[in-house]
Design a protein around this motif. Structure first.
Motif, PDB file in Angstrom:
ATOM      1  N   PRO A  41      -0.083  -2.970 -29.869  1.00  0.00           N
ATOM      2  CA  PRO A  41      -0.309  -3.960 -30.926  1.00  0.00           C
ATOM      3  C   PRO A  41       0.705  -5.098 -30.884  1.00  0.00           C
ATOM      4  N   GLY A  42       0.210  -6.307 -30.952  1.00  0.00           N
ATOM      5  CA  GLY A  42       1.075  -7.476 -30.989  1.00  0.00           C
ATOM      6  C   GLY A  42       1.570  -7.950 -29.639  1.00  0.00           C
ATOM      7  N   LYS A  43       1.164  -7.252 -28.578  1.00  0.00           N
ATOM      8  CA  LYS A  43       1.606  -7.629 -27.243  1.00  0.00           C
ATOM      9  C   LYS A  43       0.419  -7.952 -26.355  1.00  0.00           C
ATOM     10  N   GLN A  44       0.690  -8.708 -25.299  1.00  0.00           N
ATOM     11  CA  GLN A  44      -0.363  -9.032 -24.351  1.00  0.00           C
ATOM     12  C   GLN A  44      -0.693  -7.810 -23.488  1.00  0.00           C
ATOM     13  N   ARG A  45      -1.928  -7.803 -23.030  1.00  0.00           N
ATOM     14  CA  ARG A  45      -2.329  -6.755 -22.095  1.00  0.00           C
ATOM     15  C   ARG A  45      -1.530  -6.933 -20.801  1.00  0.00           C
ATOM     16  N   GLU A  46      -1.016  -5.816 -20.287  1.00  0.00           N
ATOM     17  CA  GLU A  46      -0.166  -5.896 -19.101  1.00  0.00           C
ATOM     18  C   GLU A  46      -0.704  -5.013 -17.989  1.00  0.00           C
ATOM     19  N   LEU A  47      -0.424  -5.457 -16.786  1.00  0.00           N
ATOM     20  CA  LEU A  47      -0.834  -4.712 -15.603  1.00  0.00           C
ATOM     21  C   LEU A  47      -0.074  -3.402 -15.504  1.00  0.00           C
ATOM     22  N   VAL A  48      -0.790  -2.346 -15.166  1.00  0.00           N
ATOM     23  CA  VAL A  48      -0.146  -1.070 -14.833  1.00  0.00           C
ATOM     24  C   VAL A  48      -0.228  -0.833 -13.326  1.00  0.00           C
ATOM     25  N   ALA A  49      -1.449  -0.930 -12.787  1.00  0.00           N
ATOM     26  CA  ALA A  49      -1.639  -0.676 -11.356  1.00  0.00           C
ATOM     27  C   ALA A  49      -2.980  -1.245 -10.916  1.00  0.00           C
ATOM     28  N   THR A  50      -3.046  -1.622  -9.656  1.00  0.00           N
ATOM     29  CA  THR A  50      -4.307  -2.065  -9.072  1.00  0.00           C
ATOM     30  C   THR A  50      -4.524  -1.377  -7.732  1.00  0.00           C
ATOM     31  N   ILE A  51      -5.776  -1.331  -7.326  1.00  0.00           N
ATOM     32  CA  ILE A  51      -6.136  -0.789  -6.024  1.00  0.00           C
ATOM     33  C   ILE A  51      -7.250  -1.652  -5.447  1.00  0.00           C
ATOM     34  N   THR A  52      -7.041  -2.115  -4.216  1.00  0.00           N
ATOM     35  CA  THR A  52      -8.017  -3.008  -3.605  1.00  0.00           C
ATOM     36  C   THR A  52      -9.148  -2.216  -2.966  1.00  0.00           C
ATOM     37  N   SER A  53     -10.115  -2.956  -2.440  1.00  0.00           N
ATOM     38  CA  SER A  53     -11.237  -2.324  -1.760  1.00  0.00           C
ATOM     39  C   SER A  53     -10.789  -1.594  -0.501  1.00  0.00           C
ATOM     40  N   SER A  54      -9.647  -1.986   0.035  1.00  0.00           N
ATOM     41  CA  SER A  54      -9.101  -1.315   1.220  1.00  0.00           C
ATOM     42  C   SER A  54      -8.002  -0.325   0.845  1.00  0.00           C
ATOM     43  N   TYR A  55      -7.955   0.027  -0.424  1.00  0.00           N
ATOM     44  CA  TYR A  55      -7.073   1.084  -0.932  1.00  0.00           C
ATOM     45  C   TYR A  55      -5.600   0.695  -0.983  1.00  0.00           C
ATOM     46  N   THR A  56      -5.298  -0.582  -0.873  1.00  0.00           N
ATOM     47  CA  THR A  56      -3.928  -1.029  -1.075  1.00  0.00           C
ATOM     48  C   THR A  56      -3.616  -0.973  -2.568  1.00  0.00           C
ATOM     49  N   THR A  57      -2.475  -0.401  -2.897  1.00  0.00           N
ATOM     50  CA  THR A  57      -2.106  -0.236  -4.300  1.00  0.00           C
ATOM     51  C   THR A  57      -0.925  -1.121  -4.677  1.00  0.00           C
ATOM     52  N   ASN A  58      -0.868  -1.425  -5.958  1.00  0.00           N
ATOM     53  CA  ASN A  58       0.227  -2.229  -6.503  1.00  0.00           C
ATOM     54  C   ASN A  58       0.542  -1.680  -7.888  1.00  0.00           C
ATOM     55  N   TYR A  59       1.829  -1.580  -8.202  1.00  0.00           N
ATOM     56  CA  TYR A  59       2.238  -1.001  -9.478  1.00  0.00           C
ATOM     57  C   TYR A  59       3.221  -1.903 -10.206  1.00  0.00           C
ATOM     58  N   ALA A  60       3.118  -1.892 -11.522  1.00  0.00           N
ATOM     59  CA  ALA A  60       4.166  -2.481 -12.333  1.00  0.00           C
ATOM     60  C   ALA A  60       5.443  -1.672 -12.134  1.00  0.00           C
ATOM     61  N   ASP A  61       6.568  -2.327 -12.301  1.00  0.00           N
ATOM     62  CA  ASP A  61       7.837  -1.621 -12.124  1.00  0.00           C
ATOM     63  C   ASP A  61       7.916  -0.400 -13.033  1.00  0.00           C
ATOM     64  N   SER A  62       7.368  -0.507 -14.215  1.00  0.00           N
ATOM     65  CA  SER A  62       7.428   0.594 -15.182  1.00  0.00           C
ATOM     66  C   SER A  62       6.614   1.799 -14.734  1.00  0.00           C
ATOM     67  N   ALA A  63       5.678   1.585 -13.815  1.00  0.00           N
ATOM     68  CA  ALA A  63       4.792   2.656 -13.371  1.00  0.00           C
ATOM     69  C   ALA A  63       5.198   3.256 -12.025  1.00  0.00           C
ATOM     70  N   LYS A  64       5.998   2.552 -11.283  1.00  0.00           N
ATOM     71  CA  LYS A  64       6.354   3.002  -9.937  1.00  0.00           C
ATOM     72  C   LYS A  64       7.047   4.356  -9.979  1.00  0.00           C
ATOM     73  N   GLY A  65       6.593   5.245  -9.108  1.00  0.00           N
ATOM     74  CA  GLY A  65       7.194   6.560  -9.010  1.00  0.00           C
ATOM     75  C   GLY A  65       6.679   7.566 -10.013  1.00  0.00           C
ATOM     76  N   ARG A  66       5.924   7.107 -11.000  1.00  0.00           N
ATOM     77  CA  ARG A  66       5.406   8.023 -12.016  1.00  0.00           C
ATOM     78  C   ARG A  66       3.879   8.032 -12.074  1.00  0.00           C
ATOM     79  N   PHE A  67       3.271   6.889 -11.815  1.00  0.00           N
ATOM     80  CA  PHE A  67       1.809   6.760 -11.914  1.00  0.00           C
ATOM     81  C   PHE A  67       1.213   6.598 -10.522  1.00  0.00           C
ATOM     82  N   THR A  68      -0.007   7.094 -10.358  1.00  0.00           N
ATOM     83  CA  THR A  68      -0.733   6.936  -9.108  1.00  0.00           C
ATOM     84  C   THR A  68      -2.167   6.513  -9.408  1.00  0.00           C
ATOM     85  N   ILE A  69      -2.573   5.398  -8.815  1.00  0.00           N
ATOM     86  CA  ILE A  69      -3.949   4.937  -8.963  1.00  0.00           C
ATOM     87  C   ILE A  69      -4.732   5.358  -7.738  1.00  0.00           C
TER      88      ILE A  69
END
Length: 115
Positions: A41-69
């Motif tokens: 609430p009160g904050k903008q939507r923020e990126l957590v993680a993305t995965i491309t069609s070729s399975y390349t992944t990208n993570y927010a710093d807050s998610a690195k090492g803890r989350f897996t897409i």
């Protein structure tokens, strides 16, 4: 039409795990980069993680090492495995994709990390 349906949210204690899933329909799923985002609430939507069609992944710093897409193109699903959850991970989590110049979102699923 494009539709994303998230599931898997809930209440979990700090240090716990949750697995979110998003089912997509109405698109050629395998060709799109899919993402997980979150909003409090009160904050903008923020990126957590993305995965491309070729399975390349990208993570927010807050998610690195803890989350897996991950994605399953046969099932048109994209998942987010969240481990070592912290209270600051509490948010509504959305899956989404940029399609044809627009951004499409699901309805979101609430994740609450609290003891």
């Amino acid at each position: 039409q494009v539709q994303f349906v998230e599931s898997g949210g809930g209440l979990v204690q700090p240090g716990g795990s949750l697995r979110l899933s998003c089912a997509a329909s109405g698109i050629m799923f395998s060709t799109y980069t899919m993402g997980w985002y979150r909003q409090t609430p009160g904050k903008q939507r923020e990126l957590v993680a993305t995965i491309t069609s070729s399975y390349t992944t990208n993570y927010a710093d807050s998610a690195k090492g803890r989350f897996t897409i991950s994605r399953d193109n046969a099932k048109n699903t994209v998942d987010l495995q969240m481990n070592s959850l912290k209270p600051e991970d509490t948010a509504v989590y959305y899956c989404g994709a940029r399609i044809g110049g627009g951004v499409y979102w699901g309805q979101g699923t609430q994740v609450t990390v609290s003891s």
